[in-house]
Design a protein around this motif. Structure first.
Motif, PDB file in Angstrom:
ATOM      1  N   LEU A  34       0.807  -1.229   0.000  1.00 58.37           N
ATOM      2  CA  LEU A  34       0.000   0.000   0.000  1.00 58.37           C
ATOM      3  C   LEU A  34       0.836   1.273   0.000  1.00 58.37           C
ATOM      4  N   ARG A  35       2.110   1.201   0.443  1.00 58.63           N
ATOM      5  CA  ARG A  35       2.848   2.453   0.623  1.00 58.63           C
ATOM      6  C   ARG A  35       4.146   2.561  -0.171  1.00 58.63           C
ATOM      7  N   THR A  36       4.585   1.531  -0.857  1.00 61.64           N
ATOM      8  CA  THR A  36       5.873   1.654  -1.564  1.00 61.64           C
ATOM      9  C   THR A  36       5.747   1.354  -3.052  1.00 61.64           C
ATOM     10  N   ARG A  37       4.570   1.562  -3.614  1.00 59.20           N
ATOM     11  CA  ARG A  37       4.422   1.349  -5.058  1.00 59.20           C
ATOM     12  C   ARG A  37       5.069   2.494  -5.822  1.00 59.20           C
ATOM     13  N   ALA A  38       5.452   2.199  -7.046  1.00 58.81           N
ATOM     14  CA  ALA A  38       6.063   3.223  -7.895  1.00 58.81           C
ATOM     15  C   ALA A  38       5.075   4.350  -8.148  1.00 58.81           C
ATOM     16  N   PRO A  39       5.537   5.579  -8.323  1.00 60.32           N
ATOM     17  CA  PRO A  39       4.624   6.685  -8.634  1.00 60.32           C
ATOM     18  C   PRO A  39       3.744   6.322  -9.833  1.00 60.32           C
ATOM     19  N   GLY A  40       2.471   6.635  -9.699  1.00 59.13           N
ATOM     20  CA  GLY A  40       1.531   6.364 -10.788  1.00 59.13           C
ATOM     21  C   GLY A  40       0.917   4.984 -10.767  1.00 59.13           C
ATOM     22  N   MET A  41       1.472   4.069  -9.950  1.00 56.99           N
ATOM     23  CA  MET A  41       0.901   2.721  -9.897  1.00 56.99           C
ATOM     24  C   MET A  41      -0.304   2.743  -8.953  1.00 56.99           C
ATOM     25  N   THR A  42      -1.435   3.212  -9.472  1.00 58.94           N
ATOM     26  CA  THR A  42      -2.648   3.249  -8.660  1.00 58.94           C
ATOM     27  C   THR A  42      -3.097   1.830  -8.336  1.00 58.94           C
ATOM     28  N   LEU A  43      -4.078   1.726  -7.446  1.00 61.96           N
ATOM     29  CA  LEU A  43      -4.581   0.380  -7.113  1.00 61.96           C
ATOM     30  C   LEU A  43      -5.109  -0.331  -8.353  1.00 61.96           C
ATOM     31  N   ALA A  44      -5.677   0.448  -9.290  1.00 64.83           N
ATOM     32  CA  ALA A  44      -6.223  -0.149 -10.505  1.00 64.83           C
ATOM     33  C   ALA A  44      -5.148  -0.605 -11.480  1.00 64.83           C
ATOM     34  N   ARG A  45      -3.897  -0.191 -11.240  1.00 63.07           N
ATOM     35  CA  ARG A  45      -2.793  -0.617 -12.109  1.00 63.07           C
ATOM     36  C   ARG A  45      -1.871  -1.618 -11.418  1.00 63.07           C
ATOM     37  N   MET A  46      -2.230  -1.996 -10.221  1.00 63.62           N
ATOM     38  CA  MET A  46      -1.334  -2.856  -9.439  1.00 63.62           C
ATOM     39  C   MET A  46      -1.322  -4.267 -10.030  1.00 63.62           C
ATOM     40  N   PRO A  47      -0.160  -4.915 -10.103  1.00 64.35           N
ATOM     41  CA  PRO A  47      -0.113  -6.297 -10.610  1.00 64.35           C
ATOM     42  C   PRO A  47      -1.027  -7.221  -9.801  1.00 64.35           C
ATOM     43  N   ILE A  48      -1.623  -8.179 -10.479  1.00 62.24           N
ATOM     44  CA  ILE A  48      -2.543  -9.103  -9.808  1.00 62.24           C
ATOM     45  C   ILE A  48      -1.848  -9.835  -8.664  1.00 62.24           C
ATOM     46  N   TYR A  49      -0.578 -10.163  -8.845  1.00 63.89           N
ATOM     47  CA  TYR A  49       0.128 -10.872  -7.779  1.00 63.89           C
ATOM     48  C   TYR A  49       0.161 -10.023  -6.501  1.00 63.89           C
ATOM     49  N   ALA A  50       0.365  -8.710  -6.644  1.00 62.37           N
ATOM     50  CA  ALA A  50       0.370  -7.840  -5.470  1.00 62.37           C
ATOM     51  C   ALA A  50      -1.016  -7.814  -4.824  1.00 62.37           C
ATOM     52  N   TRP A  51      -2.059  -7.815  -5.652  1.00 63.87           N
ATOM     53  CA  TRP A  51      -3.415  -7.886  -5.099  1.00 63.87           C
ATOM     54  C   TRP A  51      -3.597  -9.173  -4.302  1.00 63.87           C
ATOM     55  N   SER A  52      -3.146 -10.287  -4.867  1.00 62.59           N
ATOM     56  CA  SER A  52      -3.337 -11.566  -4.181  1.00 62.59           C
ATOM     57  C   SER A  52      -2.585 -11.576  -2.850  1.00 62.59           C
ATOM     58  N   MET A  53      -1.379 -10.993  -2.820  1.00 62.82           N
ATOM     59  CA  MET A  53      -0.619 -10.972  -1.572  1.00 62.82           C
ATOM     60  C   MET A  53      -1.265 -10.048  -0.547  1.00 62.82           C
ATOM     61  N   LEU A  54      -1.893  -8.969  -1.024  1.00 63.10           N
ATOM     62  CA  LEU A  54      -2.592  -8.071  -0.106  1.00 63.10           C
ATOM     63  C   LEU A  54      -3.775  -8.791   0.539  1.00 63.10           C
ATOM     64  N   VAL A  55      -4.531  -9.541  -0.267  1.00 60.61           N
ATOM     65  CA  VAL A  55      -5.661 -10.306   0.283  1.00 60.61           C
ATOM     66  C   VAL A  55      -5.149 -11.368   1.258  1.00 60.61           C
ATOM     67  N   VAL A  56      -4.064 -12.025   0.894  1.00 57.00           N
ATOM     68  CA  VAL A  56      -3.493 -13.060   1.767  1.00 57.00           C
ATOM     69  C   VAL A  56      -3.037 -12.466   3.096  1.00 57.00           C
ATOM     70  N   ALA A  57      -2.426 -11.290   3.032  1.00 58.74           N
ATOM     71  CA  ALA A  57      -2.000 -10.643   4.281  1.00 58.74           C
ATOM     72  C   ALA A  57      -3.215 -10.368   5.167  1.00 58.74           C
ATOM     73  N   GLY A  58      -4.323  -9.962   4.540  1.00 57.62           N
ATOM     74  CA  GLY A  58      -5.551  -9.751   5.309  1.00 57.62           C
ATOM     75  C   GLY A  58      -6.040 -11.046   5.942  1.00 57.62           C
ATOM     76  N   LEU A  59      -5.957 -12.146   5.201  1.00 53.28           N
ATOM     77  CA  LEU A  59      -6.359 -13.447   5.754  1.00 53.28           C
ATOM     78  C   LEU A  59      -5.484 -13.813   6.948  1.00 53.28           C
ATOM     79  N   ILE A  60      -4.183 -13.587   6.803  1.00 59.83           N
ATOM     80  CA  ILE A  60      -3.265 -13.917   7.912  1.00 59.83           C
ATOM     81  C   ILE A  60      -3.610 -13.077   9.143  1.00 59.83           C
ATOM     82  N   ILE A  61      -3.906 -11.804   8.924  1.00 61.43           N
ATOM     83  CA  ILE A  61      -4.177 -10.904  10.049  1.00 61.43           C
ATOM     84  C   ILE A  61      -5.400 -11.364  10.835  1.00 61.43           C
ATOM     85  N   PHE A  62      -6.412 -11.875  10.132  1.00 59.36           N
ATOM     86  CA  PHE A  62      -7.643 -12.257  10.833  1.00 59.36           C
ATOM     87  C   PHE A  62      -7.710 -13.745  11.158  1.00 59.36           C
ATOM     88  N   ALA A  63      -6.971 -14.586  10.432  1.00 56.16           N
ATOM     89  CA  ALA A  63      -7.076 -16.033  10.650  1.00 56.16           C
ATOM     90  C   ALA A  63      -6.034 -16.538  11.637  1.00 56.16           C
TER      91      ALA A  63
END
Length: 855
Positions: free
Chosen positions: A206-235
């Motif tokens: 969420l905080r170290t992406r390259a300038p201009g890499m909005t959430l809508a431009r983020m690689p799918i792998y980064a999205w998957s890791m973000l969701v996984v981190a959320g799972l780890i936090i709650f599970a």
């Protein structure tokens, strides 16, 4: 024109003028290389750069995969023929417990985090993840603890209760000795490593992406890791609490799971599977993210349905929390619950199906597929095996079928089809795909294809017959079986298949030994992929950090690799002489400040060794040496933290294009504040699991709960404790307002008041415990007493942590390292302090208020 397009057109780089002009100063690259240079000799162990830690992490996780595979071969050899006595029952129980535990906890979860540590910084356009020492600490704690845990197999003290460790089988009565404690120890290291990794991933993505890499431009792998981190936090907090309760029961006989005293073994199953089922998706979603990166590169087409795939990832993560009870259909839970969780189990097939159709559509639109390369072969194998596993998953979601197939080899077959198809095959695809990103040359196509076919045939030959043996009634977790018609031949086939898998994996190991070479250079973008990790890079990641204008920047900005390597984009050197990266805003990824990053140091390694020593020695009941190791861990941890809040008076830094960034920030803009928020969420999840446990035990054994207020502490005890908590929070609030004043005289009063607030916190715990000691209730008497004292013990632990943070803050103030502008330490301490107070008040309301409602 969208907002993002408007921002891009207003930034340098789109009008022919890049942020930094040529020629670049001669010493600039040398200064950058010097800042990121690895230490020589043995001191390379002190390196914290993700390129080193990531490779070590992956290598260690792969080692555990091989070791667990050897155990699997032992099991299959034992089961090859009926009534085999190759392994004794005791040994077999240890082998199958260690196989499952190592595969799930020492290979699968660490591996997905390890790949994230290695790939994410370069994929996001960052120099490193924001907390490199935390990554190093997590790795060393995992490696040392994991190896010692595996070594317990050779000393005959390995756990033998299955990788799920159901009580009462694993309680002190039926599992005396240290075997089960070693399992709890091993899980403890994974808990530490996973939580640390989740904090890194959330803040890093969420905080170290390259300038201009909005959430809508983020690689799918980064999205998957973000969701996984959320799972780890709650599970993960659920299993953290579960292991804590079991260890407390084993060590002090507090009866959380003993039915005779009001406990319930099902409490363990609820907590374990609330973590255990999301864990399947913790493993699968990163693999799906890898597949979503590999297919576009191998087909030359952007991923079809990007937004739908993102929604599918988020939806899968959400639904995964509604599935844990489908492991418990046969435990006699209410029919309404069974129906709900059966429907939820089927519903998760929808987002999974969306991803599968998106991948198929991308393949169908391929510009290039031939010749078929090894990564794509493994992806196609993943399609076949995972879809079969998913179909049998729908079958076991049907309750009447699950009642029939439960605890048979059908479940073993389903589990392995899902995990091998959903994680192992994508992982090998990723190994062959990203090896050129790390290695001087790619792996061999010929050996890779041989390995694929051996593994593909082997997996189907091993596990498909298990569906049949399961339907024929063969139970799992048995060390041998009678010569039942049909079982012997099918088991022999399964054993032959297992050896084929091993042959395929052996070929991969040989391939890596022959071709995998890490050096200062890599093989380059051999697949013509479109994402940033394929930019030319070194120890410092890319020479300069580009502004991103699309999801596949290397396809959309053809001159980008050359421009980045020439240093024409942002931050082409090391202007402060230290390791740095750019911190950007969480949504639009606009540069906000320059983060100074730590370099090599012994602190992460020493603190990890101290942590490992503490838990290991405590497991074998060597209390005094364990405490010494604990002190070592804390001292090393404080040493590394001491330099993490640097002097804020550094002038702004020009990173190019007229962008001047401050060095460090405080408050909600700071990356450390974000990390503390994640830690607070983890802590709240642990406490939430404790509240669930308290209420669950009441629902199953209301007879051990007080029926009269006479056995409860008087109201004065919780009232005093709550007042002390609130008073400590008020003092911290006063310190916050005082710190905003610039006078040096405020520091002495701040230190005194903060010290008083620490004492008030401790006093609140003492008063609460004293109140309970004044009653006849004891923690060993019943589940009620155990739950009450456990809530207090949990609060005491958090108070101890907050007290350490408070004393640390006082020490920094005394050394002149705390001020209105230099206050990260205080802000983080304040945030966690308020949480501890809120948790304490909630605990008091639960323990003192709930029984009075019943009485």
């Amino acid at each position: 024109m969208t907002k993002a397009e408007a921002l891009d057109s207003a930034r340098p780089g789109n009008d022919g003028e890049l942020p930094n002009p040529l020629p670049r100063p001669a010493e600039e690259l040398e200064r950058l290389e010097q800042a990121w240079r690895y230490p020589p000799g043995i001191r390379v162990l002190t390196e914290v750069n993700n390129n080193i830690i990531g490779v070590l992490y992956i290598g260690t996780a792969f080692l555990f995969f091989l070791l667990a595979g050897v155990l699997a071969l032992l099991m299959r050899t034992q089961l090859a023929v009926p009534e085999n006595h190759l392994l004794a029952p005791e040994t077999y129980n240890q082998v199958f417990t260690m196989h499952g535990t190592v595969m799930m906890f020492l290979f699968a979860v660490p591996m997905v985090e390890a790949v994230g540590v290695l790939l994410l910084p370069n994929m996001l356009g960052a120099r490193d993840l924001p907390f490199p020492r935390l990554s190093a600490y997590a790795y060393w704690a995992y490696a040392v603890g994991g190896l010692v845990f595996f070594g317990s197999l050779f000393w005959g003290v390995a756990p033998r209760g299955g990788w799920f460790m159901y009580p009462p089988l694993t309680s002190y009565e039926f599992s005396p000795g240290d075997n089960a404690d070693f399992w709890l120890l091993g899980i403890g290291f994974i808990e530490i490593s996973a939580i640390a990794g989740a904090i890194e991933i959330v803040v890093g993505v969420l905080r170290t992406r390259a300038p201009g890499m909005t959430l809508a431009r983020m690689p799918i792998y980064a999205w998957s890791m973000l969701v996984v981190a959320g799972l780890i936090i709650f599970a993960f907090p659920a299993v953290i609490l579960a292991t804590l309760l079991l260890e407390v029961e084993r060590s002090f006989q507090w009866p959380f799971f003993i039915a005779a005293k009001g406990g319930d073994p099902l409490l363990w199953q609820h907590l374990f599977w609330f973590f255990g089922h999301p864990e399947v998706y913790i493993i699968f979603l990163p693999a799906a993210g890898m597949v979503s990166m590999i297919i576009p590169a191998m087909t030359g087409r952007p991923l079809v349905g990007y937004r739908l795939v993102v929604l599918a990832l988020v939806g899968t993560g959400f639904l995964s929390f509604g599935l844990w009870v489908h492991h418990m259909f046969t435990t006699g839970i209410p029919q309404l619950s069974v129906s709900f969780f059966s429907a939820a189990s089927m519903a998760v097939a929808v987002p999974s199906g969306i991803q599968v159709f998106a991948w198929i559509a991308t393949v169908a639109a391929a510009r290039r597929m031939r010749p078929l390369k090894t990564p794509m072969l493994f992806v196609l194998g993943f399609f076949f095996i995972f879809v079969l596993g998913g179909l049998t998953g729908v079958m076991v979601a049907v309750v009447p079928f699950d009642w029939q197939a439960h605890d048979t080899y059908f479940i073993v077959a389903h589990l392995h089809y899902v995990l091998i198809g959903g994680m192992v095959f994508p992982l090998f695809a990723a190994l062959y795909f990203w090896a050129p990103y790390v290695s001087r040359k790619p792996l061999s196509e010929r050996i890779g294809k041989w390995a694929f076919w051996l593994m593909f045939i082997g997996v189907n030959l091993t596990f498909f017959p298990m569906h049949l043996t399961g339907l024929a009634g063969m139970p799992r977790r048995v060390y041998t079986y009678a010569d039942h018609p049909g079982w012997g031949a099918l088991n022999l086939l399964s054993t032959g298949g297992a050896y084929l898998i091993a042959a395929g994996v052996l070929l991969v190991v040989i391939d890596m030994a022959l071709h995998f070479r890490i050096s200062g250079r890599n093989a380059g973008n051999v697949w013509n992929a479109g994402t940033l990790e394929w930019l030319p890079n070194g120890n410092y990641a890319s020479r300069s950090i580009p502004r991103v204008t699309g999801r596949e920047p290397l396809w959309e900005q053809p001159g980008l690799p050359r421009e980045v390597e020439q240093g024409r984009w942002y931050l082409p050197g090391a202007p402060t002489g230290r390791r740095e990266t750019v911190v950007t805003s969480p949504i639009e990824a606009e540069p906000q400040y320059l983060l100074l990053m730590p370099g090599p140091g012994w602190s992460p390694l020493v603190s990890a060794l101290g942590t490992a020593g503490f838990f290991l020695l405590l497991t074998v009941k060597m209390v005094l040496p364990a405490l010494l190791f604990g002190v070592v861990a804390i001292v090393a941890l404080l040493k590394w933290l001491w330099a993490s809040d640097p002097e804020p008076d550094h002038p702004r830094v020009d990173i190019g294009g007229g962008v001047l960034l401050p060095v460090q920030m405080t408050g909600p803009s700071s990356h450390s504040w974000w990390a503390m928020v994640v830690l607070v969420i983890v802590s709240a999840s642990i406490f939430g699991s404790m509240v669930f446990s308290y209420l669950f035990l009441w629902t199953v054994s209301p007879d051990v709960w007080p029926t009269s207020t006479a056995v409860l502490p008087g109201w004065v005890w919780p009232a005093i404790s709550a007042s002390l908590l609130l008073a400590s929070a008020m003092l911290v609030r006063w310190c916050n307002r005082r710190l905003l004043r610039a006078e040096s005289s405020t520091q002495r009063s701040l230190q005194a008041v903060l010290g008083a607030a620490v004492l008030l916190l401790f006093a609140s715990v003492v008063v609460e415990v004293a109140g309970h000691l004044s009653t006849p209730v004891s923690p060993t008497q019943s589940a009620y007493g155990a739950a009450v004292y456990m809530v207090g013990a949990l609060q005491a632990f958090f108070v101890a942590v907050v007290a350490c943070m408070g004393l640390y803050t006082i020490a920094r103030s005394a050394c002149g390292m705390l001020s209105a502008r230099r206050r990260q330490t205080f802000d983080n301490t304040r945030l966690f302090w308020y949480y501890a107070v809120a948790q304490g008040l909630a605990g008091l309301a639960l323990v003192h208020g709930f029984p009075r409602l019943l009485a």
